[in-house]
Design a protein around this motif. Structure first.
Motif, PDB file in Angstrom:
ATOM      1  N   VAL A 182      66.002  40.700  33.289  1.00  0.00           N
ATOM      2  CA  VAL A 182      64.593  41.096  33.301  1.00  0.00           C
ATOM      3  C   VAL A 182      64.092  41.361  31.884  1.00  0.00           C
ATOM      4  CG1 VAL A 182      62.916  42.773  34.159  1.00  0.00           C
ATOM      5  CG2 VAL A 182      64.803  42.037  35.622  1.00  0.00           C
ATOM      6  N   ASP A 183      64.927  41.975  31.050  1.00  0.00           N
ATOM      7  CA  ASP A 183      64.541  42.199  29.657  1.00  0.00           C
ATOM      8  C   ASP A 183      64.286  40.875  28.945  1.00  0.00           C
ATOM      9  OD1 ASP A 183      64.583  44.976  29.722  1.00  0.00           O
ATOM     10  OD2 ASP A 183      66.654  45.132  29.039  1.00  0.00           O
ATOM     11  N   ALA A 184      65.080  39.850  29.260  1.00  0.00           N
ATOM     12  CA  ALA A 184      64.832  38.519  28.694  1.00  0.00           C
ATOM     13  C   ALA A 184      63.468  38.008  29.140  1.00  0.00           C
ATOM     14  CB  ALA A 184      65.926  37.547  29.133  1.00  0.00           C
ATOM     15  N   LEU A 185      63.159  38.196  30.417  1.00  0.00           N
ATOM     16  CA  LEU A 185      61.896  37.713  30.975  1.00  0.00           C
ATOM     17  C   LEU A 185      60.697  38.357  30.297  1.00  0.00           C
ATOM     18  CD1 LEU A 185      60.838  35.857  33.333  1.00  0.00           C
ATOM     19  CD2 LEU A 185      60.618  37.966  34.661  1.00  0.00           C
ATOM     20  N   ILE A 186      60.794  39.665  30.021  1.00  0.00           N
ATOM     21  CA  ILE A 186      59.663  40.385  29.435  1.00  0.00           C
ATOM     22  C   ILE A 186      59.831  40.609  27.931  1.00  0.00           C
ATOM     23  CG2 ILE A 186      59.075  41.508  31.612  1.00  0.00           C
ATOM     24  CD1 ILE A 186      60.448  44.040  30.598  1.00  0.00           C
ATOM     25  N   CYS A 187      60.857  39.985  27.361  1.00  0.00           N
ATOM     26  CA  CYS A 187      61.087  40.066  25.912  1.00  0.00           C
ATOM     27  C   CYS A 187      61.191  41.517  25.433  1.00  0.00           C
ATOM     28  CB  CYS A 187      59.967  39.338  25.164  1.00  0.00           C
ATOM     29  SG  CYS A 187      60.351  38.930  23.455  1.00  0.00           S
ATOM     30  N   ASN A 188      62.042  42.279  26.099  1.00  0.00           N
ATOM     31  CA  ASN A 188      62.294  43.663  25.692  1.00  0.00           C
ATOM     32  C   ASN A 188      63.433  43.673  24.671  1.00  0.00           C
ATOM     33  OD1 ASN A 188      62.691  46.390  25.379  1.00  0.00           O
ATOM     34  ND2 ASN A 188      63.511  46.717  27.432  1.00  0.00           N
ATOM     35  N   THR A 189      63.106  43.882  23.426  1.00  0.00           N
ATOM     36  CA  THR A 189      64.086  43.762  22.340  1.00  0.00           C
ATOM     37  C   THR A 189      64.728  45.088  21.955  1.00  0.00           C
ATOM     38  OG1 THR A 189      62.298  43.983  20.711  1.00  0.00           O
ATOM     39  CG2 THR A 189      62.926  41.746  21.384  1.00  0.00           C
ATOM     40  N   ASP A 190      64.598  46.108  22.805  1.00  0.00           N
ATOM     41  CA  ASP A 190      65.103  47.432  22.413  1.00  0.00           C
ATOM     42  C   ASP A 190      65.945  48.097  23.502  1.00  0.00           C
ATOM     43  OD1 ASP A 190      65.326  49.454  20.459  1.00  0.00           O
ATOM     44  OD2 ASP A 190      63.806  50.660  21.459  1.00  0.00           O
ATOM     45  N   ARG A 191      66.702  47.307  24.273  1.00  0.00           N
ATOM     46  CA  ARG A 191      67.572  47.893  25.294  1.00  0.00           C
ATOM     47  C   ARG A 191      68.920  48.252  24.651  1.00  0.00           C
ATOM     48  NH1 ARG A 191      65.702  50.029  29.357  1.00  0.00           N
ATOM     49  NH2 ARG A 191      64.692  48.128  30.120  1.00  0.00           N
ATOM     50  N   HIS A 192      68.903  49.256  23.790  1.00  0.00           N
ATOM     51  CA  HIS A 192      70.139  49.704  23.153  1.00  0.00           C
ATOM     52  C   HIS A 192      70.860  50.691  24.071  1.00  0.00           C
ATOM     53  CE1 HIS A 192      68.016  53.435  22.294  1.00  0.00           C
ATOM     54  NE2 HIS A 192      67.024  52.698  21.802  1.00  0.00           N
ATOM     55  N   GLU A 193      71.993  51.200  23.638  1.00  0.00           N
ATOM     56  CA  GLU A 193      72.829  52.039  24.493  1.00  0.00           C
ATOM     57  C   GLU A 193      72.264  53.448  24.676  1.00  0.00           C
ATOM     58  OE1 GLU A 193      76.828  51.886  23.088  1.00  0.00           O
ATOM     59  OE2 GLU A 193      76.868  49.699  23.118  1.00  0.00           O
ATOM     60  N   GLY A 194      71.125  53.717  24.049  1.00  0.00           N
ATOM     61  CA  GLY A 194      70.501  55.024  24.210  1.00  0.00           C
ATOM     62  C   GLY A 194      69.341  55.013  25.180  1.00  0.00           C
ATOM     63  N   ASN A 195      69.061  53.872  25.824  1.00  0.00           N
ATOM     64  CA  ASN A 195      67.960  53.870  26.788  1.00  0.00           C
ATOM     65  C   ASN A 195      68.320  53.237  28.129  1.00  0.00           C
ATOM     66  OD1 ASN A 195      67.762  51.136  26.197  1.00  0.00           O
ATOM     67  ND2 ASN A 195      65.874  51.350  24.999  1.00  0.00           N
ATOM     68  N   TRP A 196      69.555  53.456  28.540  1.00  0.00           N
ATOM     69  CA  TRP A 196      69.965  53.237  29.930  1.00  0.00           C
ATOM     70  C   TRP A 196      71.178  54.120  30.182  1.00  0.00           C
ATOM     71  CZ3 TRP A 196      74.501  50.208  31.384  1.00  0.00           C
ATOM     72  CH2 TRP A 196      75.187  49.630  30.294  1.00  0.00           C
ATOM     73  N   GLY A 197      71.356  54.535  31.429  1.00  0.00           N
ATOM     74  CA  GLY A 197      72.435  55.475  31.662  1.00  0.00           C
ATOM     75  C   GLY A 197      72.577  55.877  33.119  1.00  0.00           C
ATOM     76  N   VAL A 198      73.114  57.083  33.319  1.00  0.00           N
ATOM     77  CA  VAL A 198      73.374  57.580  34.673  1.00  0.00           C
ATOM     78  C   VAL A 198      72.785  58.980  34.832  1.00  0.00           C
ATOM     79  CG1 VAL A 198      75.518  56.261  34.834  1.00  0.00           C
ATOM     80  CG2 VAL A 198      75.598  58.635  34.073  1.00  0.00           C
ATOM     81  N   LEU A 199      72.587  59.356  36.086  1.00  0.00           N
ATOM     82  CA  LEU A 199      72.190  60.709  36.434  1.00  0.00           C
ATOM     83  C   LEU A 199      73.410  61.414  37.020  1.00  0.00           C
ATOM     84  CD1 LEU A 199      68.733  60.079  38.163  1.00  0.00           C
ATOM     85  CD2 LEU A 199      69.154  60.793  35.803  1.00  0.00           C
ATOM     86  N   ILE A 200      73.710  62.610  36.509  1.00  0.00           N
ATOM     87  CA  ILE A 200      74.856  63.381  36.996  1.00  0.00           C
ATOM     88  C   ILE A 200      74.357  64.740  37.485  1.00  0.00           C
ATOM     89  CG2 ILE A 200      77.078  64.420  36.418  1.00  0.00           C
ATOM     90  CD1 ILE A 200      77.446  62.307  34.283  1.00  0.00           C
ATOM     91  N   TYR A 225      64.250  52.654  32.408  1.00  0.00           N
ATOM     92  CA  TYR A 225      63.266  53.414  31.635  1.00  0.00           C
ATOM     93  C   TYR A 225      63.209  52.887  30.206  1.00  0.00           C
ATOM     94  CZ  TYR A 225      67.347  55.976  29.768  1.00  0.00           C
ATOM     95  OH  TYR A 225      68.540  56.296  29.169  1.00  0.00           O
ATOM     96  N   ASP A 226      62.222  53.374  29.465  1.00  0.00           N
ATOM     97  CA  ASP A 226      62.054  53.033  28.047  1.00  0.00           C
ATOM     98  C   ASP A 226      61.945  51.527  27.825  1.00  0.00           C
ATOM     99  OD1 ASP A 226      61.825  53.079  25.340  1.00  0.00           O
ATOM    100  OD2 ASP A 226      63.594  54.310  24.959  1.00  0.00           O
ATOM    101  N   CYS A 227      60.855  50.954  28.314  1.00  0.00           N
ATOM    102  CA  CYS A 227      60.604  49.516  28.146  1.00  0.00           C
ATOM    103  C   CYS A 227      59.418  49.270  27.213  1.00  0.00           C
ATOM    104  CB  CYS A 227      60.351  48.866  29.505  1.00  0.00           C
ATOM    105  SG  CYS A 227      61.701  49.050  30.678  1.00  0.00           S
ATOM    106  N   GLY A 228      59.151  50.208  26.329  1.00  0.00           N
ATOM    107  CA  GLY A 228      57.955  50.142  25.486  1.00  0.00           C
ATOM    108  C   GLY A 228      57.955  49.039  24.439  1.00  0.00           C
ATOM    109  N   SER A 229      59.114  48.413  24.214  1.00  0.00           N
ATOM    110  CA  SER A 229      59.170  47.332  23.222  1.00  0.00           C
ATOM    111  C   SER A 229      59.081  45.958  23.867  1.00  0.00           C
ATOM    112  CB  SER A 229      60.468  47.444  22.408  1.00  0.00           C
ATOM    113  OG  SER A 229      60.478  48.619  21.630  1.00  0.00           O
ATOM    114  N   SER A 230      58.610  45.905  25.107  1.00  0.00           N
ATOM    115  CA  SER A 230      58.483  44.634  25.813  1.00  0.00           C
ATOM    116  C   SER A 230      57.199  43.905  25.428  1.00  0.00           C
ATOM    117  CB  SER A 230      58.487  44.882  27.328  1.00  0.00           C
ATOM    118  OG  SER A 230      59.631  45.612  27.717  1.00  0.00           O
TER     119      SER A 230
END
Length: 229
Positions: free
Chosen positions: A87-105, A118-123
């Motif tokens: 999906v990030d490829a589709l919307i050209c999201n160039t900022d999916r680094h390891e600090g903007n995806w994760g888990v809820l505990i 979350y955090d798709c502001g660079s799309s």
């Protein structure tokens, strides 16, 4: 219009924000998806916590994924990453680094779930002005855009990596996600956005359509053995 959400995402609202000086800006409000008893842990923190040396930071996405496989939901989290990659490829999201995806505990327990996207502001290449937008620019980004994730010390080019078909997990993600992409619905959403120009709407549609047709469709045809798409 009602939409069936198959993957949890952060709830957002697009609107206008009036500053103290009287100027009005387009703004995006993002709802906090952490309930009181849950806390967000980014993949970067999880990766470091599960290495032999917490000072060692993994720079390669495949290394990171190999580490998080040891989590109770590691397999599901890895699948979630490759779905996001498509999906990030589709919307050209160039900022999916390891600090903007994760888990809820859940606090005080081992109850763990994949966090909403979350955090798709660079799309959709947000920093380009309207006068810089064109079909050729859209094509260039669709072909050459790179994710924030590293592979062999370099940022991954979305289209090249997808078309290489050398990652079975990514191939499976294309197989899962492609049939769920409704281009007509996507273009209707773009047309419904009142606060952007017609030129930007056309740019968004071109950018998404090129990636859909030139990167995702050929791979989906190959992995699903379909020739009539």
């Amino acid at each position: 219009m009602r939409w069936k959400i198959l993957t949890p995402v952060q709830e957002t609202r697009l609107g206008f924000y009036k500053e103290k000086n009287g100027k009005t800006k387009i703004a995006c409000a993002c709802k906090d998806f952490c309930r009181n008893e849950y806390e967000l842990y980014e993949v970067k923190a999880l990766s470091l916590a599960n290495t032999e040396s917490e000072a060692e930071e993994k720079g390669d996405i495949l290394d990171t994924l190999s580490v998080i496989r040891g989590l109770p939901i590691g397999e599901k989290l890895e699948e979630h990453f490759w779905d996001m990659f498509v999906v990030d490829a589709l919307i050209c999201n160039t900022d999916r680094h390891e600090g903007n995806w994760g888990v809820l505990i859940k606090t005080g327990s081992n109850d763990m779930s994949v966090a909403p996207v979350y955090d798709c502001g660079s799309s959709l290449v947000p920093l380009l002005a309207d006068e810089e937008l064109s079909f050729e620019v859209a094509k260039n980004y669709a072909v050459n855009a790179r994710t924030a994730s590293n592979l062999d010390g370099r940022r991954i080019c979305f289209s090249q990596y997808i078309l290489s078909m050398k990652n079975p997990a990514l191939n499976e993600a294309v197989k899962r996600i492609f049939p769920r992409i409704d281009m007509i619905a996507i273009e209707k959403i773009i047309e419904s956005i009142d606060c952007i120009s017609e030129k930007r709407k056309a740019f968004y549609k071109d950018l998404i359509r090129i990636t859909f047709e030139q990167a995702l469709k050929p791979v989906y045809r190959s992995v699903s053995f379909c020739s009539d798409i």
